[in-house]
Design an enzyme around this catalytic site. Structure first.
Site, PDB file in Angstrom:
ATOM      1  N   TRP A 361       6.403  13.316  -5.535  1.00  0.00           N
ATOM      2  CA  TRP A 361       6.308  14.801  -5.433  1.00  0.00           C
ATOM      3  C   TRP A 361       6.853  15.378  -4.009  1.00  0.00           C
ATOM      4  CZ3 TRP A 361       0.876  16.402  -2.917  1.00  0.00           C
ATOM      5  CH2 TRP A 361       0.667  15.716  -2.101  1.00  0.00           C
ATOM      6  N   ASP A 362       7.488  14.429  -3.147  1.00  0.00           N
ATOM      7  CA  ASP A 362       7.877  14.699  -1.980  1.00  0.00           C
ATOM      8  C   ASP A 362       9.022  15.962  -1.900  1.00  0.00           C
ATOM      9  OD1 ASP A 362       7.131  12.008  -2.142  1.00  0.00           O
ATOM     10  OD2 ASP A 362       7.447  12.012   0.129  1.00  0.00           O
ATOM     11  N   GLU A 500      -4.282   7.869  -2.169  1.00  0.00           N
ATOM     12  CA  GLU A 500      -4.184   6.558  -2.952  1.00  0.00           C
ATOM     13  C   GLU A 500      -5.033   5.307  -2.807  1.00  0.00           C
ATOM     14  OE1 GLU A 500      -0.050   5.963  -2.568  1.00  0.00           O
ATOM     15  OE2 GLU A 500       0.666   7.236  -4.322  1.00  0.00           O
ATOM     16  N   LYS A 620      -6.265   7.847   2.983  1.00  0.00           N
ATOM     17  CA  LYS A 620      -4.968   7.367   3.070  1.00  0.00           C
ATOM     18  C   LYS A 620      -4.283   8.662   3.679  1.00  0.00           C
ATOM     19  CE  LYS A 620      -0.614   5.850   1.164  1.00  0.00           C
ATOM     20  NZ  LYS A 620      -0.051   5.131  -0.014  1.00  0.00           N
ATOM     21  N   GLN A 621      -4.447   9.884   3.046  1.00  0.00           N
ATOM     22  CA  GLN A 621      -3.676  10.947   3.323  1.00  0.00           C
ATOM     23  C   GLN A 621      -4.413  12.135   3.023  1.00  0.00           C
ATOM     24  OE1 GLN A 621      -0.996   9.178   0.244  1.00  0.00           O
ATOM     25  NE2 GLN A 621      -0.223  11.532   0.290  1.00  0.00           N
TER      26      GLN A 621
HETATM   27  C1  BGC Z   1       2.282   8.409  -0.704  1.00  0.00           C
HETATM   28  C2  BGC Z   1       2.769   9.590  -1.549  1.00  0.00           C
HETATM   29  C3  BGC Z   1       4.285   9.704  -1.458  1.00  0.00           C
HETATM   30  C4  BGC Z   1       4.919   8.728  -1.307  1.00  0.00           C
HETATM   31  C5  BGC Z   1       6.632   8.850  -1.178  1.00  0.00           C
HETATM   32  C6  BGC Z   1       3.269   7.244  -0.489  1.00  0.00           C
HETATM   33  O1  BGC Z   1       2.741   6.294   0.235  1.00  0.00           O
HETATM   34  O2  BGC Z   1       1.003   8.396  -0.951  1.00  0.00           O
HETATM   35  O3  BGC Z   1       2.040  10.679  -1.613  1.00  0.00           O
HETATM   36  O4  BGC Z   1       4.664  10.698  -2.495  1.00  0.00           O
HETATM   37  O5  BGC Z   1       4.485   7.725  -0.370  1.00  0.00           O
HETATM   38  O6  BGC Z   1       6.632   9.275   0.082  1.00  0.00           O
END
Ligand code: BGC
Length: 803
Positions: A361-362, A500, A620-621
């Site tokens: 989704w970046d 995640e 995590k984020q």
């Molecule tokens: C993140 C995702 C991200 C992906 C690629 C993962 O570690 O949790 O949100 O899209 O990295 O950057």
């Protein structure tokens, strides 16, 4: 820039990296990688082959191959971006001795200079070999932004204290594998099969083929050597086997006299447009290519054009350098040369093999910056999704849903590419990977479609592609939402949010969590936008689309119902929960964890200890906070109001603070998202997070993982932050809104952009905002800044005093 071994030069467009550190070489190879939107080559030393220190890598945008491996007792297949033959390969030896290698000589001086304005990488080395011979090496290289299939390398060698026979070996080396990422060690790595090699009247060529996608990769190269101003004409083809081809050139050199070597390489693949056959195209390109100097001139002119569109100024200058570096890498990954390629935006650039070059989704963060500068690029990236709409429909059907369910990770076909297992490097065990349950990805596709449309007012795009995407994604969200009569609400169950760490409830038998706030609210947002998009189509196109998609009024009405009755989970004190039940998880002491385990990955450590991260309140984020990044305060409050939930600014502040305290920012996107979420609420926190995000790749933080690819989302996201959060810029239909929250840490920001065909320059300081319209603009641009309305006529400027 802040990296300990890099510093700004006097030229604010150059980044200087001092010294050679084998430990940090991989990171530098990625940071100094050069590319043009068609292909990217890592900044590996030309004399190096892949080993513990060096990793030469060349990647053609979107060129994938699938390999089957036996892991965890099962057969799995993974599609990866493919490391292509190494065109850089060039080394030399003196009097038949050892071939030059950085690791076998004493390095007397070493620096690399990345010249952002010119798209040029320079290397200056002085070394002494085992025989005491001292040599100076000056190198320049570029990947042409003018001729997307060509690249150039130029090396000057000066014998400082010796004379003798210099033998140069220049090759195209196809004996490469995908071996950049430790985590992927248990998987198969051999993607290329040899096809043929050969010699040209001047130069060499090699063709290889990917073993599953059967894409031909053809490279040709021409190497010229000049000594004492005269060309040396004694190339001999040597070391030629089915996967490599090399030429050797011998020259007698005198102490103090410089030898110049230039190598031009061409790359074509059988997937490229406007060619008949890739080997023939590569051979022809090399035969017709001008010399290094001419190619470089045209390349620099092409970069000039790009920089003009992206002109950008930021004071203090240390932030400007990082921001320019980010623009540079965005444009090396996606450029006007990407438009015809059918590729998405890779999370790690085409700069390394992490995440196998997959599309997540970046892109959200990248497209925002490009929309008001290169709308054609953005349109092409959105079409990558459109072309995979049928696969997404298929995926939805397989899971019992309607509409289109986009995969969390996608590559060439749009099928789900999330691996089934992750290899835990700490425990040596395989762990199931349930992150594929991130159904929120569809909302991001819808969001990028909508943002592009309202920024550019591209009605053709909406009518031909965008509306269909929105409708099919809305359909999916409406069908995944289940009605709970006890609550009289719709719910989305069994998914994963952007955090995640939480993919299941502790002790649950099936993966997935319920009512992830981010997913539920973005589903509502998508349902609303799909209805709005229908309203913006001409009556005939609307009727046609509804007919083709068998979309009837009762289904559209149902979207309305779901968008008013979606369940949203709050904690008792009014904080928006990450998902239902998050507040009942156990507290987690991150500081104590870090004291004990350093920077180790928390979920891996816990798993290795027989514990499970799903039991803890630790993210995590950013997850809920993504909403505050993507939507304005007004939009978000309106969405919640639509659902019958009251939500005020104080709740918003407490929600962000609560989740921020529980976030490790293991994803590079996280700090950035929180910086955006707090931009209007807490300037200091926002600024602190923003600067950390700004230096994700450029700083020397261990464990950032830059060596296996830059963090493109975080890079572009910081640019997005400057525009959309600190400048408060938002284009909506014909109007440009500005609602600055300009940080006290910045003195000035100036950007060039194009608003629906009209060029504007916007400059902001603490107290003043100035907007200048280009003289040849077609029409005046309507601006609303902090409630004040102004029309900027072509060739005029306006100034606004800021509160
Ligand atoms: C993140 C995702 C991200 C992906 C690629 C993962 O570690 O949790 O949100 O899209 O990295 O950057």
């Amino acid at each position: 820039m802040s990296p300990s071994n890099s510093h700004p030069s006097d030229d604010p467009w150059s980044i200087v990296f001092e010294g050679y550190d084998p430990e940090k070489e991989g990171r530098r190879e990625a940071l100094c990688a050069l590319g043009n939107g068609y292909f990217v080559t890592r900044a590996a030393a030309p004399e190096a082959t892949a080993d513990e220190v060096h990793y030469p890598g060349t990647y053609r945008a979107g060129l994938y191959n699938r390999l089957v491996s036996q892991v965890n007792g099962e057969e799995v297949d993974d599609e990866s971006i493919v490391n292509l033959p190494n065109w850089l390969s060039l080394t030399f030896r003196i009097d038949g001795g050892e071939w030059f290698s950085l690791d076998a000589v004493e390095i007397l001086a070493y620096r690399q200079i990345l010249q952002l304005r010119q798209g040029l990488l320079r290397r200056e080395v002085q070394f002494r070999d085992r025989q005491g011979r001292e040599t100076t090496l000056q190198e320049q290289r570029f990947v042409s932004m003018d001729r997307p299939h060509l690249a150039g390398l130029h090396i000057e060698l000066t014998p400082e204290n010796w004379s003798g026979n210099l033998e140069i070996r220049s090759a195209i080396d196809g004996r490469v594998t995908n071996n950049n990422v430790d985590r992927y060690a248990p998987f198969n790595k051999q993607h290329l099969e040899p096809v043929a090699t050969g010699a040209l009247p001047e130069g060499i060529w090699l063709t290889m083929r990917t073993c599953q996608s059967h894409i031909d990769i053809a490279m040709a190269a021409r190497t010229r050597v000049a000594a004492n101003g005269h060309e040396v004409n004694a190339a001999q083809i040597r070391d030629c086997d089915e996967a490599q081809v090399a030429e050797r050139i011998q020259v007698q050199v005198e102490r103090g006299a410089t030898v110049a070597i230039e190598k031009i390489a061409a790359l074509y693949t059988s997937r490229d447009p406007a060619i008949a056959q890739s080997t023939e195209a590569a051979q022809l390109a090399i035969q017709q290519a001008p010399n290094f100097a001419e190619l470089l001139k045209a390349h620099q002119r092409a970069w000039e054009r790009l920089w003009l569109r992206c002109d950008f100024d930021l004071d203090p200058v240390k932030y400007l350098e990082a921001a320019r570096m980010h623009i540079f890498h965005v444009l090396q990954t996606v450029s006007p040369h990407t438009v015809d390629l059918d590729v998405g935006i890779p999370a790690r650039g085409w700069h390394g093999e992490d995440y196998r070059g997959h599309i997540f989704w970046d892109e959200t963060f990248v497209l925002a910056f490009l929309s008001c500068r290169f709308p054609a690029i953005v349109r092409s990236i959105l079409l990558y999704r459109y072309r995979r709409l049928n696969e997404a429909r298929q995926l939805a059907r397989q899971h019992g849903y309607r509409g289109a369910m986009f995969p969390w990770r996608s590559a060439s076909t749009g099928r789900e590419e999330t691996p089934r297992f992750q290899f835990n490097l700490l425990s040596g065990q395989w762990m199931p990977d349930n992150t594929f349950l991130q159904r929120h990805i569809g909302a991001i596709v819808a969001y990028t479609v909508w943002q592009y449309y309202i920024t550019t007012n591209d009605q053709v795009f909406l009518s031909d592609w965008g509306a269909e995407l929105l409708i099919e994604i809305a359909r999916f969200f409406s069908s995944i939402a289940t009605y709970n009569p006890k609550r009289d609400r719709y719910e989305i169950l069994g998914v994963v949010g952007s955090d995640e760490y939480h993919t299941t409830y502790p002790e649950a038998e099936t993966p997935g969590i319920n009512n992830n706030t981010y997913t539920n609210l973005m589903a509502v947002w998508t349902l609303c936008r799909a209805r709005e998009a229908l309203g913006r189509l001409s009556p005939s196109r609307r009727a046609e689309l509804c007919h083709v998609l068998e979309l009837h009024q009762d289904e559209i009405d149902q979207w309305d119902v779901v968008s008013r009755k979606m369940y949203v989970s709050f904690h008792d004190d009014g904080i928006l929960s990450q998902y239902e039940g998050f507040e009942r998880l156990q507290a987690f002491d991150v500081e104590q964890f870090h004291e004990q385990h350093g920077k180790q990955r928390i979920e891996w450590v816990l798993k290795a200890e027989g514990d499970d991260i799903n039991r803890y309140q630790i993210a995590k984020q950013a997850d809920v906070a993504v909403l505050f990044f993507l939507l304005s305060e007004m939009e978000l409050t309106a969405l919640l109001k639509r659902l019958g939930y009251a939500f005020d600014q104080e709740q918003m502040q407490r929600t962000i603070a609560y989740h921020l305290q529980r976030t490790t920012h293991e994803s590079s996107l996280s700090r950035l998202i929180y910086a955006g979420a707090t931009a209007t609420l807490d300037c200091d926190t926002s600024w602190q997070l923003f600067t950390q995000a700004l230096f994700t790749d450029c700083s020397h933080r261990d464990g950032s993982g830059t060596e296996t690819g830059i963090h493109l989302g975080a890079m572009a996201g910081t640019l997005h932050m400057l525009h959309h959060c600190y400048l408060g810029l938002c284009a909506r239909d014909a109007i440009l809104y500005l609602q600055p929250s300009f940080p006290a840490h910045l003195n000035r920001l100036r950007v060039n952009l194009n608003h629906q065909g009209n060029d504007l320059q916007i400059e902001i300081t603490a107290k003043h905002l100035g907007i200048t319209a280009a003289p040849d603009n077609r029409e005046s641009v309507k601006i609303i800044c902090q409630g004040q309305v102004a029309n900027v006529q072509p060739g005029t400027s306006i100034g606004i005093h800021l509160d």
